[in-house]
Design an enzyme around this catalytic site. Structure first.
Site, PDB file in Angstrom:
ATOM      1  N   GLU A  67       9.684  -6.433  -7.200  1.00 44.06           N
ATOM      2  CA  GLU A  67       8.485  -6.329  -6.961  1.00 44.06           C
ATOM      3  C   GLU A  67       8.393  -4.882  -6.436  1.00 44.06           C
ATOM      4  OE1 GLU A  67      10.501  -8.846  -6.030  1.00 44.06           O
ATOM      5  OE2 GLU A  67       9.110 -10.396  -5.197  1.00 44.06           O
ATOM      6  N   CYS A  96       8.880  -8.590   0.556  1.00 43.20           N
ATOM      7  CA  CYS A  96       8.043  -7.847  -0.838  1.00 43.20           C
ATOM      8  C   CYS A  96       6.670  -8.270  -0.362  1.00 43.20           C
ATOM      9  CB  CYS A  96       8.632  -8.655  -1.826  1.00 43.20           C
ATOM     10  SG  CYS A  96      10.169  -7.975  -2.289  1.00 43.20           S
TER      11      CYS A  96
END
Length: 143
Positions: A67, A96
């Site tokens: 990500e 994240c």
């Protein structure tokens, strides 16, 4: 999600292979997979089956998550990601999740649970995102 799964196979991590695809208005904006920063070592090539050293939290010391790589690549290339959708093969960890929220991503679809992978009680990244209004969906392919 199929593209994210294909991207995961490009990862050189020996512990987990994760892929991510960032989309906006039905277009692919960016892609990413987990691995070390550009210009460093590929874990499977440098350290074989054991991989890179672990950090103080037991995670890979060199890893940039899929990500994170997708978001970084999009920003480096001037893409506007506010309001975008992220497809990822593993639900976001808390770090994240913070980046996803701060980036203005509005929807996250994930294939597998980070909590189950790490042996945690809950998916704190998913819980965090939902708490702050990001739509988070467990991706279930059509049977």
């Amino acid at each position: 999600m199929r593209l994210a799964a294909d991207l995961a196979t490009r990862s050189h991590c020996v512990r987990a292979q994760v892929g991510a695809v960032l989309t906006k208005d039905t277009r692919i904006v960016s892609i990413g997979y987990n691995g070390p920063p550009a210009g460093t070592h590929n874990c499977d090539e440098e350290w074989g089956e054991q991989g890179c050293a672990k950090d103080s939290k037991g995670s890979c010391s060199l890893a940039i998550h899929a990500e994170q790589n997708a978001i970084i690549y999009a920003i480096k290339n001037g893409a506007k990601i506010e309001g975008s959708t992220l497809y990822t093969t593993l639900s976001p960890c808390i770090s994240c999740a913070r980046l996803i929220l701060s980036s203005g991503i509005k929807t996250v679809l994930y294939q597998h649970s980070y909590a189950a992978y790490k042996g945690l009680d809950s998916d704190e990244g998913v819980d965090f995102l939902k708490k702050f209004g990001v739509k988070v969906i467990l991706f279930e392919p059509d049977l």
